[in-house]
Design an enzyme around this catalytic site. Structure first.
Site, PDB file in Angstrom:
ATOM      1  CE  LYS A 132      -4.375  -1.445   0.182  1.00  0.00           C
ATOM      2  NZ  LYS A 132      -5.432  -0.992  -0.756  1.00  0.00           N
ATOM      3  CB  SER A 178      -0.564  -8.160  -1.300  1.00  0.00           C
ATOM      4  OG  SER A 178      -1.545  -8.748  -0.455  1.00  0.00           O
TER       5      SER A 178
END
Length: 403
Positions: free
Chosen positions: A51, A303
């Site tokens: 992110k 991720s």
């Protein structure tokens, strides 16, 4: 629509803050699947997830007036940390709205990175509604977690790295929440490589993208329910959906049980800590949720690794149960000397290791002259667990399997 040029433009801004994360061949998972599995370890990224890339690209493009007024966003945790750090590095004030039950570790980390945290709502959608109110009241810039081309472009820099690190890749497997990550990664990969396949994965309890593709337009789920809190989003984005529809080859789903197994195997076999959302690509690969050929080069994109420690304990225990490595049983004993010892002997003869025993004489569900016993056992697999239960029953015990 988002373009390769947008991702390339984002790269210089992102590289100033984010790390180039490793992509490593996995002997373990290649042997299990028969494919050539390479793990893209975005778990080693700053803030523990991808992110930071999209947040950095968005904050870096603020005007002077927007910089002065500050930013606001909503997030279940990873985007919160990314925005907090990106804003702090740029000298921009950030307010982050997180769901009330967001993992404590993610809330604390967001505050450490410099964000002012507001806890509101039961999930991302309710937190987002509150963040929009703050946006309007304080004239801040809203940094969307996924439905923003600049955020999508920043996330797409992972695709550029994969193309450079593993140009022979056949299939890249990417988690989907709102779709910002896969939109950016698919755009980069399709622009850089010929014949690469992009597979998206969602949790069964938060499958808005899969539902949206079936119906041809973004669909909002009434609720979400999954251990993969990072992708527990009710609806795929309005901007991400067209990119997914055009550039993603397939979207599949995995169960929470399959996610738990993937988290556990990554921790045990690869010594890699991955949160539920980050583990869904490997879960889909292990469970063959999509088809692939022997020796096909598959890259699951892990991720993020920001799993709450209390949650991790629960997830790993569930993973062990699903793998047949943990068994919890309940039975009754006559309340007389030696009864418990005889039970333990039967278990020991079956080569099971005892984690814990709970002995209760006070339960209303048993006779006055009996005791209820729960036993937690370490087992070698489903077959071994079944043998233990069968052995106990052969010795006259009535066994309830609790886990």
């Amino acid at each position: 629509m988002l373009s390769l040029e947008d991702v390339l433009a984002a790269r210089e801004r992102v590289d100033a803050v984010a790390r180039r994360t490793p992509l490593e061949y996995s002997h373990t998972f290649s042997e299990i699947t028969g494919a050539s599995v390479h793990l893209k370890l975005e778990t080693f990224q700053r803030t523990g997830s991808f992110k930071i890339r999209g947040a950095t690209n968005r904050v870096a493009t603020l005007s002077a007036a927007e910089t002065e007024r500050g930013v606001v966003t909503a997030s279940a945790g990873n985007h919160a940390q990314g925005v907090a750090l990106a804003a702090s590095r740029a000298g921009v004030h950030s307010t982050i709205v997180m769901p009330t039950y967001a993992p404590i570790s993610k809330v604390d980390a967001t505050r450490r990175y410099g964000g002012d945290v507001v806890l509101h709502g039961l999930d991302y959608s309710e937190a987002q509604a509150r963040a929009r109110e703050i946006e309007a009241a304080e004239d801040r810039t809203y940094v969307h977690a996924f439905d923003d081309e600049l955020v999508m472009a920043g996330q797409g820099t992972i695709g550029l790295e994969i193309a450079e690190q593993c140009p022979e890749v056949d299939t890249v497997v990417v988690p989907i929440g709102g779709g910002g990550l896969i939109a950016g990664v698919a755009t980069a990969l399709k622009g850089r490589l010929d014949d690469v396949r992009v597979v998206g994965v969602q949790a069964e309890g938060a499958s808005s993208a899969a539902e949206s593709l079936r119906k041809g337009s973004p669909q909002e789920l009434a609720s979400v329910d999954t251990i993969a809190d990072g992708i527990a989003v009710r609806s795929v984005g309005e901007r991400t959906f067209p990119v997914i529809r055009e550039r993603v080859d397939e979207v599949v789903t995995v169960s929470d049980e399959e996610i738990a197994v993937a988290v556990t195997k990554l921790l045990e076999r690869s010594k890699t800590l991955v949160e539920g959302a980050g583990a869904v690509p490997l879960a889909a690969t292990l469970e063959r949720a999509f088809d692939y050929e022997p020796d096909e080069t598959v890259v699951p994109l892990l991720s993020g690794g920001n799993i709450d420690m209390n949650t991790m304990t629960t997830v790993v225990m569930r993973g062990l149960v699903e793998m047949g490595r943990y068994l919890k049983i309940r039975t009754e004993l006559k309340d007389r000397p030696g009864s418990l010892e005889r039970l333990v002997e039967v278990v020991a003869d079956a080569n099971a290791n005892i984690f814990a025993i709970r002995h209760d004489r006070t339960s209303r569900d048993i006779a006055v002259n009996a005791a209820e016993v729960e036993v937690d056992l370490e087992t070698h697999g489903h077959e071994h667990a079944a043998e233990i239960v069968a052995s106990l029953e052969e010795h006259g015990y009535e066994v309830d399997v609790l886990a």
